[in-house]
Design a protein around this motif. Structure first.
Motif, PDB file in Angstrom:
ATOM      1  N   LYS A 283     115.717 136.285 -66.695  1.00  0.00           N
ATOM      2  CA  LYS A 283     116.858 135.405 -67.260  1.00  0.00           C
ATOM      3  C   LYS A 283     116.036 133.668 -65.884  1.00  0.00           C
ATOM      4  O   LYS A 283     116.253 134.787 -65.223  1.00  0.00           O
ATOM      5  CB  LYS A 283     118.686 135.085 -66.839  1.00  0.00           C
ATOM      6  N   ASN A 284     115.681 133.223 -66.655  1.00  0.00           N
ATOM      7  CA  ASN A 284     115.147 132.008 -65.626  1.00  0.00           C
ATOM      8  C   ASN A 284     115.526 130.923 -65.295  1.00  0.00           C
ATOM      9  O   ASN A 284     115.893 130.399 -66.613  1.00  0.00           O
ATOM     10  CB  ASN A 284     113.127 131.830 -65.818  1.00  0.00           C
ATOM     11  N   ILE A 285     116.058 130.286 -64.565  1.00  0.00           N
ATOM     12  CA  ILE A 285     117.463 129.288 -64.146  1.00  0.00           C
ATOM     13  C   ILE A 285     116.987 128.246 -63.339  1.00  0.00           C
ATOM     14  O   ILE A 285     116.806 128.772 -62.422  1.00  0.00           O
ATOM     15  CB  ILE A 285     118.795 129.967 -64.047  1.00  0.00           C
ATOM     16  N   ILE A 286     117.206 127.072 -63.651  1.00  0.00           N
ATOM     17  CA  ILE A 286     117.250 125.607 -62.674  1.00  0.00           C
ATOM     18  C   ILE A 286     118.782 125.878 -62.095  1.00  0.00           C
ATOM     19  O   ILE A 286     119.228 125.355 -63.029  1.00  0.00           O
ATOM     20  CB  ILE A 286     116.120 125.251 -62.695  1.00  0.00           C
ATOM     21  N   TYR A 287     119.539 125.653 -61.483  1.00  0.00           N
ATOM     22  CA  TYR A 287     120.524 124.535 -60.713  1.00  0.00           C
ATOM     23  C   TYR A 287     119.945 123.886 -59.948  1.00  0.00           C
ATOM     24  O   TYR A 287     119.627 123.703 -59.504  1.00  0.00           O
ATOM     25  CB  TYR A 287     120.955 126.164 -59.688  1.00  0.00           C
ATOM     26  N   PHE A 288     121.599 122.557 -60.460  1.00  0.00           N
ATOM     27  CA  PHE A 288     121.317 121.349 -60.059  1.00  0.00           C
ATOM     28  C   PHE A 288     122.848 121.238 -59.353  1.00  0.00           C
ATOM     29  O   PHE A 288     123.930 121.824 -59.750  1.00  0.00           O
ATOM     30  CB  PHE A 288     121.592 120.145 -60.986  1.00  0.00           C
ATOM     31  N   VAL A 289     122.910 121.296 -58.411  1.00  0.00           N
ATOM     32  CA  VAL A 289     124.231 121.535 -56.632  1.00  0.00           C
ATOM     33  C   VAL A 289     124.447 119.901 -56.205  1.00  0.00           C
ATOM     34  O   VAL A 289     123.581 120.150 -55.633  1.00  0.00           O
ATOM     35  CB  VAL A 289     124.127 122.292 -56.352  1.00  0.00           C
ATOM     36  N   GLY A 290     125.765 119.503 -56.721  1.00  0.00           N
ATOM     37  CA  GLY A 290     125.613 118.135 -56.169  1.00  0.00           C
ATOM     38  C   GLY A 290     127.575 118.849 -54.601  1.00  0.00           C
ATOM     39  O   GLY A 290     127.550 119.719 -54.736  1.00  0.00           O
ATOM     40  N   GLU A 291     127.295 118.177 -53.971  1.00  0.00           N
ATOM     41  CA  GLU A 291     128.158 117.731 -52.224  1.00  0.00           C
ATOM     42  C   GLU A 291     129.568 117.974 -53.396  1.00  0.00           C
ATOM     43  O   GLU A 291     130.510 118.546 -52.220  1.00  0.00           O
ATOM     44  CB  GLU A 291     128.609 116.445 -52.277  1.00  0.00           C
ATOM     45  N   ASP A 292     129.857 117.698 -54.622  1.00  0.00           N
ATOM     46  CA  ASP A 292     131.041 118.094 -55.473  1.00  0.00           C
ATOM     47  C   ASP A 292     131.489 119.585 -55.808  1.00  0.00           C
ATOM     48  O   ASP A 292     132.071 119.641 -56.592  1.00  0.00           O
ATOM     49  CB  ASP A 292     131.332 116.709 -57.037  1.00  0.00           C
ATOM     50  N   ASN A 293     130.357 120.272 -55.016  1.00  0.00           N
ATOM     51  CA  ASN A 293     130.829 122.244 -56.112  1.00  0.00           C
ATOM     52  C   ASN A 293     130.352 121.986 -56.727  1.00  0.00           C
ATOM     53  O   ASN A 293     130.079 122.800 -57.547  1.00  0.00           O
ATOM     54  CB  ASN A 293     131.852 122.014 -55.302  1.00  0.00           C
ATOM     55  N   ILE A 294     129.628 120.482 -58.231  1.00  0.00           N
ATOM     56  CA  ILE A 294     129.479 121.488 -59.464  1.00  0.00           C
ATOM     57  C   ILE A 294     128.064 121.622 -59.825  1.00  0.00           C
ATOM     58  O   ILE A 294     127.456 120.953 -59.053  1.00  0.00           O
ATOM     59  CB  ILE A 294     130.158 119.592 -59.858  1.00  0.00           C
ATOM     60  N   VAL A 295     128.052 122.476 -60.688  1.00  0.00           N
ATOM     61  CA  VAL A 295     126.942 123.865 -60.324  1.00  0.00           C
ATOM     62  C   VAL A 295     126.523 122.989 -61.989  1.00  0.00           C
ATOM     63  O   VAL A 295     126.934 123.700 -62.968  1.00  0.00           O
ATOM     64  CB  VAL A 295     127.061 124.294 -60.222  1.00  0.00           C
ATOM     65  N   THR A 296     125.127 122.938 -62.687  1.00  0.00           N
ATOM     66  CA  THR A 296     124.567 122.519 -63.772  1.00  0.00           C
ATOM     67  C   THR A 296     123.809 123.634 -64.069  1.00  0.00           C
ATOM     68  O   THR A 296     122.241 122.982 -62.704  1.00  0.00           O
ATOM     69  CB  THR A 296     124.481 121.352 -63.636  1.00  0.00           C
TER      70      THR A 296
END
Length: 333
Positions: A283-296
């Motif tokens: 499975k190929n995934i792109i992660y977006f991680v912010g300083e609020d620890n929320i991962v999209t």
């Protein structure tokens, strides 16, 4: 980004929405220059340097492509391995001739044999390979698979054995003008990291992702603009942009690649996951991680076979020309 089909595809990322969006555009491919039937050249690794891409394959190390996707100019280089049994990696950079204009860039390709630190340099002007010997004495290039280019020089994470007894992880800069290496100290000294990766921000700064151990937060640090260099190391200062906790579902290995939006404090990272319980589906995934620890996450779907590990890199288009070879290719001393 490097796609599952061993090609390159422009990837547009929009962070100005509540949920980040990704648009993957048409894939671009290369062909094997030795084939009469337009056989695809499988790209396993790609390095970006001022709009020019260096593309090479793990399946066939005898040729390497240098390519400007914007202009369509490309040139293949004979990278036949004169040391059978020794694996190597490649990088691309340039030295300056005269003033700092783009017309005075002299592109070069660097080759290094893993484990023995033997370097070779290919010069586009002379169309020859030259042996440089060991230009990083006392360094162990454990993380040589992941490197970045900034202002024509290569930067990679490595272990510095010249500072016993610590033997700290540091950044090694390879200067294509002097054809020598120099140390770039990290924000703090550490013998090992649970995770460490390197990237570039807006073609001006280095960014490093560091996690000292499993119990620590993952930190994102950005350098100041790198200009000064002493005989032994680069003069650099670092600023911590943000820190976050990695969840059990998100692991960033040493060979990972990431992008950073410094202003929005968002990390963009891609990975290929293997489901060992389901016939090895990937499975190929792109992660977006912010300083609020929320991962999209953005999922690119499941493949029945593992074909290629994704990689993501910052690309800035340029009109840099790729010098054409003059005469017969040869290997120098």
């Amino acid at each position: 980004m490097l796609t599952k089909h061993f090609n390159i595809a422009p990837l547009s990322i929009n962070l100005n929405t509540t949920i980040p969006s990704v648009e993957l555009k048409s894939e671009l491919s290369l062909t094997d220059p030795r084939s009469k039937y337009s056989v695809q050249f499988d790209i396993n690794e790609v390095i970006h340097c001022d709009g020019v891409l260096l593309c090479y394959s793990h399946n066939d190390e005898s040729i390497t492509w240098v390519w400007n996707p914007l202009t369509g100019e490309k040139r293949w280089i004979d990278t036949s391995n004169p040391r059978p049994g020794c694996c190597r990696f490649f990088d691309i950079g340039y030295s300056r001739q005269g003033d700092s204009s783009n017309n005075n860039k002299s592109y070069k390709v660097l080759s290094c044999y893993r484990g023995i630190n033997v370097f070779e340099m290919y010069d586009f002007n002379s169309d020859t390979w030259r042996s440089l010997g060991d230009i990083s004495p006392g360094w162990c290039l454990l993380y040589s698979e992941v490197s970045v280019s900034l202002k024509g020089n290569t930067y990679m994470l490595a272990i510095d054995y010249t500072k016993p007894p610590l033997n700290v992880v540091s950044v090694l800069k390879i200067d294509y003008s002097t054809e020598k290496s120099v140390a770039v100290p990290l924000p703090y000294q550490c013998r090992t990291f649970e995770t460490s990766c390197i990237s570039v921000v807006r073609e001006e700064k280095l960014a490093v992702l560091l996690q000292p151990d499993k119990g620590s937060k993952t930190e994102i640090w950005v350098s100041n603009k790198i200009d000064e260099t002493t005989a032994k190391e680069v003069v650099v200062s670092w600023s911590k942009v943000f820190a976050f906790d990695l969840s059990p579902d998100l692991e960033i290995p040493h060979e990972g690649s990431f992008l950073l939006d410094e202003e929005k404090k968002v990390l963009v990272y891609c990975d290929t996951l293997i489901d060992v319980e389901d016939e090895g589906d990937t499975k190929n995934i792109i992660y977006f991680v912010g300083e609020d620890n929320i991962v999209t996450t953005v999922d690119f779907g499941v493949d029945k076979v593992q074909v290629c590990w994704h990689a993501i890199l910052n690309y800035v288009p340029s009109l840099d020309k790729i010098k054409r070879p003059q005469g017969k290719r040869k290997r120098g001393d």
